[in-house]
Write a protein that holds these residues in place. Sequence first.
Motif, short mmCIF file in Angstrom:
data_model
loop_
_atom_site.label_atom_id
_atom_site.label_comp_id
_atom_site.label_asym_id
_atom_site.label_seq_id
_atom_site.Cartn_x
_atom_site.Cartn_y
_atom_site.Cartn_z
N ASN A 1 0.73 -1.32 0.01
CA ASN A 1 0.04 -0.10 -0.06
C ASN A 1 1.10 1.34 0.04
N LEU A 2 1.50 1.47 -1.22
CA LEU A 2 2.71 2.21 -1.07
C LEU A 2 2.35 3.76 -1.19
N CYS A 3 0.92 4.32 -1.26
CA CYS A 3 0.60 5.64 -1.18
C CYS A 3 -0.43 5.92 -0.25
N TYR A 4 -0.74 4.82 0.58
CA TYR A 4 -1.85 5.07 1.63
C TYR A 4 -1.03 5.77 3.01
N ALA A 59 -4.90 6.86 -3.74
CA ALA A 59 -5.41 5.89 -4.66
C ALA A 59 -4.43 6.03 -5.96
N GLY A 60 -3.39 6.32 -5.84
CA GLY A 60 -2.38 6.67 -7.07
C GLY A 60 -1.47 5.49 -7.38
N CYS A 61 -1.05 4.73 -6.54
CA CYS A 61 -0.09 3.42 -6.62
C CYS A 61 -0.61 2.35 -7.25
N ARG A 62 -1.72 1.95 -6.73
CA ARG A 62 -2.46 0.88 -7.14
C ARG A 62 -2.07 -0.53 -6.75
N THR A 63 -1.01 -0.48 -5.78
CA THR A 63 -0.44 -1.64 -5.23
C THR A 63 -1.19 -2.35 -4.13
N CYS A 64 -2.46 -1.90 -4.12
CA CYS A 64 -3.18 -2.50 -2.85
C CYS A 64 -4.34 -3.25 -3.42
N LEU A 88 -9.31 -1.68 -5.22
CA LEU A 88 -8.26 -1.00 -4.33
C LEU A 88 -8.65 -1.28 -3.02
N CYS A 98 -7.69 0.29 -0.59
CA CYS A 98 -7.49 1.48 0.13
C CYS A 98 -8.75 2.57 0.04
S1 FES Z 1 -2.69 2.37 -1.34
FE1 FES Z 1 -1.83 3.32 -3.27
S2 FES Z 1 -3.71 2.84 -4.24
FE2 FES Z 1 -4.11 1.87 -2.68
#
Ligand code: FES
Length: 864
Positions: A32-35, A43-48, A60, A62
């Motif tokens: 969760n790299l942007c949370y 909701a920018g990294c989309r790693t979650c 997502l 998050c």
């Molecule tokens: S934590 Fe980055 S999009 Fe969900």
Amino acid sequence: MAKITLNGVQIDAPDGAPLVEVIKKSGVWISNLCYIDGLVPYAGCRTCLVEIEGARGLQLSCTARVADGMVVNTEPQHVKDARQQVLAIINANHSDRCLTCHRRVKCMPGDICLRDDVVTHRCVTCSKNYRCELQTTNELMDMGFDNVEPWAGEARSYYQSEQPDPDRANPWFEFDPQMCILCTRCVRACDEIRHTSAITLAGRGFPSRIAFGTGGRIDESDCDFCGACIDVCPTATLMEKPNKWIARTEDWASTTCNSCSVGCTISIGTRSGRAVIVKPDRANPVSLDQICVRGRFHYDALPDKQRLQRHLVRRGPAGSPQSSAHWDELVGYAAQQIKDVVAKHGAASVAVLGSPFATNEENYLAQKLARDVIGTPHVDFSSAAPNRAVAKALEAAFGTEALAADMLRIAASDIIICIADDLESSHNIAALRIKDAVAGQPAAPHAAQLLLVSHLEGELEAFAEPYGGVWLRTRPGAEAAAIDALAKGAAPAGLLRGDAAAAHAIVAAAKDEKKTVSIVYAPSGIDAAAAGNGARAAANLAIALRGDSAAESLHVLPTEANVNGARDMGADPEHAPGRAAAAAPGMSFDQMVDAAIAGTLKAMVIVGDNPLMLAPGRARVAQALAALDALVVIDSLLTDTAKAAHVVFADVPSYGKTGTYTNAERRVNRLHAALAALGDARPALLALTDLANAIGGASTWSYMHPDAVTDEIAANVAGYGIFPASRSAWGRARASEAASKSEPQTVAAAAPSAASGELLLTAGRTLFTSLEGAALGSPDADKLHREEAVELHPADAAALRVADGAEVTLVTAHGELALPCKISGRVAEGVAYVSSYYRAGAVMQLFDRSGAPVSVRVKVAAPV
Ligand code: FES
Ligand code: SF4
Ligand code: SF4
Ligand code: SF4
Ligand code: SF4
């Protein structure tokens, strides 16, 4: 509560909670790299990405919210594949090769790499190696082993675009934009958690960049170096400078910041017994994950070699040199000096000073040494007068000085009335909680109104009128009269600016019992009359608003960290431990100074105090110390006070101590020793114990560990029975008590004024100057060099024909001080302001013993 199924396991979770937080709390790892927990998702990294049964496509976690019956899967291969693909896109714009190389665990810097020539960059040589969230994310997502490399043919964007230069121009941060993954956590932490907005996401599309201010240096932006952005940065882009390359910690210790009475709890990371990094520690629920520049970086204010590592003794006359001494020799010599004075002049010719920087345990033993071992009632500390004046005012109004108001209330208030010079500088995290109440967060909206009464302009001004509040600017010393007028519904006289009618409207609105009200008062730490007068006015306003429950809404914040602890432990001539009336009242510090000059006080034991820096009327204090037959000082630094001593016990710094501090709201916070002692230095408790035994006989005291003193305090000091039974309650339990009355007090109207053609000089605690650096007069006490000047209003500067930065000399009836001037709208016209810690408290020589603002003539060497 909802029931959801996560990877086949049923768990309970709050209905509507962010799914990513629930997944993490359940122990399942999810990228969760942007949370940032608690904030609105970006909701920018989309790693979650996760699979939620019944939903179309992957979701997502998050942005998804928990709902009863939800079935969530994080582990199916197609979900992992999707997360790997989005992480690969992030990696494509990062200097990442080691991240995805299957040989990375075998590589060391300088090795020959299969793909490059020599391994000289990326993770193996990155300062964040092994403590980097992006690196951990790559490892836990098997990026190297699954060989996810979508940039086949080396077509990676990172290597095609020129990377910005790092910013290393300030003492505390390094900003290396080439490591940035544009997660915007830092932007949102600075904006939503700190309300500072010093960082922006500049540009659009591919050239987007993180920028400080308008794209310049960090130290030229609004950043106040709190470090909140560092804590959330998942890469090496934002890192602490002092420890960037050495912060591989071996151990962590939880302790309490010693730089103001908010008492933020901090964790100190150590290596070989030395501090290498500080992070917030959540034990204090008011500070939680936030601290200020002092808590985060002032551990590093001095190099070790400037700390006392040898005990010192001066056997010759005043002015003869101090030489190092062994412990036993020192204890024997100090005890003999005190015993000689007692034998010749009586026990009442000895005084003991505790300290608002010493622990409760040290203050407790300091007064016990005085009262029980030496047999003198003279116990105090040098900056006690303003705090005693405040305590007396509160006692008269409420029957107790230990008010029940809990600082947790501030952020939840609807109306806040703040009376302070510049709360942002003196009590940064208290100011942050006011900002929380006023500005709220997108995830937790709030809209308190702030009525600010202050003579200095600080950051809180931006949270008053722009949010429907008011800033009443008074002349220094006139705040109390303005507050008292508001309490009485009268017109505040002599305001320099501010809408009095609007202020009255806020006070009237605050009378609505349904509204939560906080009155935050940070009294002067120097001017006793103003401090007491302000406390009476603040009490009157609280009583006018809340009647019998007034004390629950009045927050009084002393300047120094452990003022309340020192008072509760009996470092006060009028009170024994627990604030019980002393059997025989002793002399205050001010009276001790008179007595020393008159020759009736002959010896003093000073435990962590530094009167030559902290007490107004410095020349008189110096004269008093010089007149003593025996001066015994326990300190970790060779301060001006220690230099005047016959005996100096080398103490360890506060972050090397075990014990407790009592903060502004009487929350009892724990100090665990983080640092190893340097050289011969030993904790003050040992010096006090050995001194007591040498003076009183071998078995006078038998403390084997600081906790033994803590336990004795718990057993003997009213309000402190909260420990040791509940040691898990450190940082939560408070030694406060209920008010027994609510009685308005009489407030003096007179405010000081300057002579014709002169300015009114005041001083106070500033944000960046470190206590320890200041105590030694270090040229780097203020590493940003922002506070090394007298601040003058532009109109006064013009009248004086002085240019910004020019040297001026401040002349009062009590002394002179040459320093640069800074032209600033922060001070009102007619006022000159100097940091009270500037150059070892140099400004204190310009005040008389009362600490009241004085008329000052500003001599300009070269008028323009
Ligand atoms: S934590 Fe980055 S999009 Fe969900
Ligand atoms: S920031 Fe993290 S991922 Fe990037 S090179 Fe440094 S350690 Fe590796
Ligand atoms: S240190 Fe604090 S004020 Fe400075 S940019 Fe980071 S979050 Fe903002
Ligand atoms: S500086 Fe750090 S926190 Fe800020 S956007 Fe870049 S990687 Fe994210
Ligand atoms: S607000 Fe006060 S206690 Fe908290 S970190 Fe800053 S100086 Fe330390």
